[in-house]
Design an enzyme around this catalytic site. Structure first.
Site, PDB file in Angstrom:
ATOM      1  N   ASP A 179      30.707 102.954   4.665  1.00 34.40           N
ATOM      2  CA  ASP A 179      29.418 103.418   4.118  1.00 34.40           C
ATOM      3  C   ASP A 179      29.163 102.657   2.809  1.00 34.40           C
ATOM      4  OD1 ASP A 179      27.066 104.856   3.998  1.00 34.40           O
ATOM      5  OD2 ASP A 179      27.971 106.646   3.130  1.00 34.40           O
ATOM      6  N   LEU A 180      29.200 101.342   2.920  1.00 32.81           N
ATOM      7  CA  LEU A 180      29.212 100.484   1.735  1.00 32.81           C
ATOM      8  C   LEU A 180      27.803 100.095   1.315  1.00 32.81           C
ATOM      9  CD1 LEU A 180      31.234  99.093  -0.193  1.00 32.81           C
ATOM     10  CD2 LEU A 180      30.997  97.048   1.230  1.00 32.81           C
TER      11      LEU A 180
END
Length: 269
Positions: A179-180
């Site tokens: 979830d960058l």
């Protein structure tokens, strides 16, 4: 005060005025706890705090900066508070590139993660396997679109059927943050301070890079620090960006429909 706030205050044995809501927290309540001794702790709620804690510890073992887990108590995750000034300098981006490269250099034997996870109400099917195109097509794209209207489902299913010809057959299962984007990156005084809010699993390393480029515009300092990309990454990027776009469409509504439409058009479905 919310029920979560009441639980945190009772757990820490402090009055409610020592709690304040932190910015962000789109998918779970996040509070800052000011302890009597001057220390600050972040308290997060959610249905899978043990899994998040395990992911943070796994990231730390790889040498990626993350908040230290201070405790897990009945739906409350207590984390070290790391100050963040949100100034993404070239030095900070270079640090981020090096940290993500270090993360991706840790590889496993299979895609996925030992347990399932979720982003808000979006379930993440992390069943482990050895077929990358099947994992990305079925356990990410088709799974994410399952509750959307039929036209979206048909197009995504059509794309999933084509993925064996569009994605590498067996990329190394890199350790992904999952979830960058810049909202999950803390910086301070021009350097990287920590990565937060992971949704880790093993997968093609371009997944993290594609999401980072979807919501942000990493400068050359990031790419130079990360290192060279594999041939064909430009063609694969919209395939990997489609998943976070679908998640945002589900979680935050029709404002993300144009993004999903643009990405589907880019891959020809």
């Amino acid at each position: 005060m919310s029920l979560f706030g009441q639980r945190v205050a009772a757990l820490a044995g402090v009055p409610a005025e020592r709690l304040e809501r932190l910015a962000g927290g789109d998918l779970s309540e996040v509070l800052l706890l000011r302890r009597p001794d001057g220390r600050c702790t972040v308290a997060k709620g959610g249905p899978a705090i043990a899994t998040e804690a395990a992911m943070l510890r796994a990231l730390a073992r790889v040498g990626v900066p993350v908040p230290m887990v201070e405790g897990e108590h009945e739906g409350v995750l207590l984390l070290e508070h790391i100050p963040n000034d949100n100034v993404f300098s070239p030095h900070a981006w270079a640090d981020i590139g090096a940290a993500v490269r270090r993360l991706h250099q840790r590889t496993g034997e299979r895609y996925g993660w030992p347990v399932d996870y979720r982003l808000g109400t979006v379930e993440l099917d992390n069943r482990q396997g050895n077929d990358w195109a099947l994992f990305w097509g079925e356990q990410r794209l088709v799974s994410a679109v399952r509750v959307l209207d039929r036209p979206w489902r048909v197009r995504v299913e059509r794309l999933a059927a084509k993925l064996p010809a569009l994605l590498p057959a067996a990329p190394e299962p890199a350790f992904l943050h999952g979830d960058l984007w810049s909202g999950n990156i803390l910086v301070r005084e021009g350097r990287l301070a920590a990565l937060i809010d992971p949704a880790c699993y093993g997968g093609h390393k371009e997944v993290d890079l594609a999401m980072l480029a979807l919501f942000d515009a990493p400068p050359p300092a990031f790419w130079d620090s990360y290192g060279p990309l594999e041939p064909g990454w430009e063609e694969r990027r919209p395939i990997y960006q489609l998943f976070p776009a679908l998640v945002h469409l589900r979680l935050f509504g029709s404002g993300y429909a144009p993004m999903v439409e643009r990405l589907l058009a880019a891959v020809g479905v």
